[in-house]
Design a protein around this motif. Structure first.
Motif, short mmCIF file in Angstrom:
data_model
loop_
_atom_site.label_atom_id
_atom_site.label_comp_id
_atom_site.label_asym_id
_atom_site.label_seq_id
_atom_site.Cartn_x
_atom_site.Cartn_y
_atom_site.Cartn_z
N TRP A 1 33.11 13.99 83.12
CA TRP A 1 32.33 13.31 84.15
C TRP A 1 31.08 12.66 83.59
CZ3 TRP A 1 34.66 11.79 88.18
CH2 TRP A 1 35.76 12.49 88.65
N LEU A 2 30.55 13.21 82.51
CA LEU A 2 29.45 12.52 81.82
C LEU A 2 29.95 11.18 81.28
CD1 LEU A 2 27.52 15.24 79.79
CD2 LEU A 2 26.63 13.79 81.62
N ILE A 3 31.15 11.19 80.73
CA ILE A 3 31.74 9.97 80.19
C ILE A 3 31.96 8.93 81.30
CG2 ILE A 3 33.91 9.05 79.23
CD1 ILE A 3 33.96 11.47 77.39
N TYR B 1 29.91 8.78 84.16
CA TYR B 1 28.65 8.36 84.76
C TYR B 1 27.70 7.64 83.81
CZ TYR B 1 29.58 10.47 89.25
OH TYR B 1 30.12 10.75 90.48
N ILE B 2 27.81 7.88 82.52
CA ILE B 2 26.91 7.18 81.59
C ILE B 2 27.17 5.67 81.57
CG2 ILE B 2 26.28 6.89 79.16
CD1 ILE B 2 26.46 9.94 78.89
N PRO B 3 28.42 5.20 81.36
CA PRO B 3 28.64 3.75 81.46
C PRO B 3 28.43 3.24 82.88
CG PRO B 3 30.73 4.90 81.20
CD PRO B 3 29.64 5.91 80.95
N SER B 4 28.68 4.09 83.87
CA SER B 4 28.46 3.72 85.26
C SER B 4 26.98 3.40 85.51
CB SER B 4 28.92 4.86 86.17
OG SER B 4 28.72 4.53 87.52
N PHE B 5 26.10 4.20 84.91
CA PHE B 5 24.66 3.98 85.07
C PHE B 5 24.25 2.63 84.50
CE2 PHE B 5 20.52 4.14 82.95
CZ PHE B 5 19.69 4.29 84.05
N PHE B 6 24.70 2.33 83.29
CA PHE B 6 24.29 1.07 82.66
C PHE B 6 24.90 -0.14 83.36
CE2 PHE B 6 23.41 4.04 79.16
CZ PHE B 6 22.11 3.65 78.86
N MET B 7 26.11 0.00 83.87
CA MET B 7 26.70 -1.09 84.65
C MET B 7 25.92 -1.31 85.94
SD MET B 7 28.87 -3.51 85.04
CE MET B 7 30.28 -3.30 83.94
N GLN B 8 25.51 -0.21 86.60
CA GLN B 8 24.73 -0.33 87.83
C GLN B 8 23.41 -1.03 87.58
OE1 GLN B 8 25.97 1.46 91.02
NE2 GLN B 8 24.98 -0.50 91.40
N LEU B 9 22.80 -0.76 86.43
CA LEU B 9 21.55 -1.39 86.05
C LEU B 9 21.71 -2.90 85.90
CD1 LEU B 9 18.58 -0.96 85.08
CD2 LEU B 9 19.51 -0.72 82.76
N PHE B 10 22.86 -3.32 85.41
CA PHE B 10 23.09 -4.71 85.06
C PHE B 10 23.65 -5.56 86.20
CE2 PHE B 10 26.35 -7.73 83.56
CZ PHE B 10 25.56 -8.63 82.86
N TYR C 1 39.57 10.48 79.03
CA TYR C 1 38.22 10.00 78.74
C TYR C 1 38.16 8.46 78.80
CZ TYR C 1 37.26 14.75 77.11
OH TYR C 1 37.09 16.11 77.03
N MET C 2 39.19 7.81 78.27
CA MET C 2 39.22 6.34 78.30
C MET C 2 39.29 5.82 79.73
SD MET C 2 41.82 5.66 75.11
CE MET C 2 41.95 3.91 75.50
N VAL C 3 40.13 6.45 80.55
CA VAL C 3 40.26 6.05 81.95
C VAL C 3 38.93 6.26 82.67
CG1 VAL C 3 41.34 6.65 84.16
CG2 VAL C 3 42.75 6.42 82.11
N GLN C 4 38.26 7.36 82.39
CA GLN C 4 36.99 7.64 83.04
C GLN C 4 35.92 6.60 82.70
OE1 GLN C 4 37.86 9.62 85.53
NE2 GLN C 4 36.14 11.02 85.21
N VAL C 5 35.91 6.15 81.46
CA VAL C 5 34.97 5.10 81.05
C VAL C 5 35.22 3.83 81.87
CG1 VAL C 5 34.31 3.53 79.19
CG2 VAL C 5 34.54 5.97 78.73
N LEU C 6 36.48 3.44 81.98
CA LEU C 6 36.82 2.20 82.69
C LEU C 6 36.51 2.30 84.18
CD1 LEU C 6 40.16 1.31 80.88
CD2 LEU C 6 37.96 0.17 80.64
N LEU D 1 22.82 11.93 89.13
CA LEU D 1 24.08 12.67 89.14
C LEU D 1 24.54 13.07 87.73
CD1 LEU D 1 26.90 12.04 91.68
CD2 LEU D 1 27.44 12.79 89.38
N PRO D 2 24.55 12.15 86.76
CA PRO D 2 24.92 12.57 85.41
C PRO D 2 23.92 13.54 84.78
CG PRO D 2 24.26 10.26 85.41
CD PRO D 2 24.41 10.68 86.83
N LEU D 3 22.65 13.45 85.19
CA LEU D 3 21.69 14.44 84.71
C LEU D 3 22.07 15.84 85.21
CD1 LEU D 3 18.23 12.63 85.06
CD2 LEU D 3 19.49 13.16 82.96
N GLY D 4 22.55 15.89 86.45
CA GLY D 4 23.04 17.16 86.99
C GLY D 4 24.26 17.65 86.24
N ILE D 5 25.17 16.72 85.91
CA ILE D 5 26.36 17.08 85.14
C ILE D 5 25.96 17.59 83.76
CG2 ILE D 5 28.46 16.17 84.06
CD1 ILE D 5 28.68 14.20 86.37
N LEU D 6 25.03 16.87 83.11
CA LEU D 6 24.59 17.27 81.78
C LEU D 6 23.92 18.64 81.82
CD1 LEU D 6 24.16 16.54 78.79
CD2 LEU D 6 22.02 15.42 79.46
N PHE D 7 23.07 18.84 82.82
CA PHE D 7 22.39 20.13 82.97
C PHE D 7 23.40 21.26 83.12
CE2 PHE D 7 20.73 23.32 86.00
CZ PHE D 7 19.69 23.83 85.25
#
Length: 394
Positions: free
Chosen positions: A46-48, A50-59, A102-107, A349-355
């Protein structure tokens, strides 16, 4: 509220999309836990996401207002259908590996920050402003009904059919969602003058921060999302290990929150107005208390009831929050402002997952729930104290 054809189409699209999404989440969690047996691996997948999800949301925010939201959503659903089908084919052909998940989660993590703000921004273009609150409540209701059916149905189905066949069903659900989206009559105004991305991004930020109540509710919404991130990692081992229940019980527990959310959405649609911020922060406080309950309960049945209560109170908070944004923000800025709100979610949310992924190795799951519950309760009380006397939010 009289529903027009476009609203019926997006309602049906939401139903099939949420069902497919709930199935997809269930399948990915089961596959990872089955092949690794590790809560840490479950957190990593789930980190995999939300991390690309965060940067896409930013952009992506400024572009949501440039593009047709209808066709943006259509393309996103088609890609999700293809991904589910590819995953099913690899399971049929025995080419499957954990790395593929993991690849599917990134996409998917790159797709959803495009789909979600487009989905939230299109509603004011097909529904009159005075009907927005009821429309949001209706959409949230059907989404949560499907989110209920998803985990329960998936939990039962995996006892009788292989996961690969469930992935075929998921792909079909996304295709049905695509068909319904194609029926929407969107009032999209094409913008001839386009500003540089950074200017449009700043415009969205400025519009968001011009509304103090929306800003602060976004902050407190972020703390709730942090708690959600923790439960993504801990729920499956909590049910199967701490409470010693079978896998099918995990499906029913996952359905508890959407059941409550549906009830909360229906209650919200009956309320003409939520008076003051006391209701909102009371909802957040009760939500924090549900984590405290999970930290101590020895009974699975009480855990189910607790999860349903959490759904009710968070529904009240979310529906009012979304409606505030839709009513106060001009439609040409809606995609940018919605993206800012979602950006908070995709950060916390990913911070919660990482924690949880790190701490679950040396902190008991019940102790994690105790910590999260305390954070949300304190945050909600602080928020109410800070905002209750501000003239601009009355």
């Amino acid at each position: 509220m009289k529903l027009n054809k476009s609203f019926r189409s997006i309602w049906l699209s939401s139903a099939t999309s949420e069902l497919g999404g709930a199935f997809f989440t269930f399948c990915n969690s089961i596959l990872i836990y089955k092949y690794t047996g590790s809560a840490t691996a479950l957190g990593l997948v789930w980190l995999i996401y939300y991390i690309p999800s965060f940067f896409m949301q930013l952009f992506i925010g400024p572009y949501i207002d440039r593009w047709s939201r209808k066709y943006t959503m259509i393309w996103c659903q088609l890609v999700r259908a293809i991904l589910a089908m590819v995953l099913a084919i690899t399971l049929f052909s025995e080419w499957f590996s954990v790395s593929l998940i993991y690849m599917v989660q990134v996409l998917v993590g790159l797709i959803m920050p495009i789909f979600t703000p487009a989905n939230q921004s299109i509603l004011p273009t097909i529904v009159e402003k005075e009907h927005l609150e009821k429309a949001n409540a209706s959409l949230e209701s059907v989404r949560q009904v499907m989110a209920v059916m998803g985990p329960i149905s998936a939990g039962v189905l995996v006892e009788y059919i292989e996961v690969n066949w469930l992935l075929i069903i998921i792909s079909i659900a996304f295709l049905l969602s695509t068909y319904n989206l194609a029926q929407i009559n969107e009032r999209h105004i094409k913008r001839e003058v386009r500003k540089p991305w950074i200017e449009e991004f700043k415009e969205g930020l400025n519009s968001y921060f011009e509304h103090p109540l929306i800003v602060w509710l976004g902050v407190f919404f972020g703390f709730v999302q942090f708690g959600v991130g923790v439960t993504i990692v801990t729920t499956l081992p909590y049910i199967t290990t701490v409470l010693e229940q079978p896998t099918v019980a995990y499906g029913f527990f996952m359905a508890g929150f959407p059941v409550g959310y549906t009830i909360g959405a229906l209650l919200s649609s009956k309320l003409k107005r939520l008076n003051g911020i006391g209701v909102l922060f009371s909802a957040l406080f009760i939500g924090g208390c549900t984590y405290l309950s999970l930290a101590f309960t020895p009974w699975y049945s009480l855990a189910l009831v607790t999860e349903a209560i959490a759904g009710i109170v968070i529904a009240v908070f979310n529906i009012y929050n979304i409606t505030l944004i839709q009513k106060r923000i001009p439609n040409q800025l809606m995609g940018k402002v919605t993206s800012v709100r979602l950006l908070i979610m995709r950060l916390m949310l990913p911070l919660g997952i990482l924690f949880a992924t790190i701490s679950v190795q040396f902190i008991a799951i019940r102790s994690l729930y105790l910590i999260i519950g305390a954070i949300i309760c304190v945050t909600s009380l602080t928020g109410y104290t800070f905002l209750k006397n501000r003239e601009e939010i009355k």
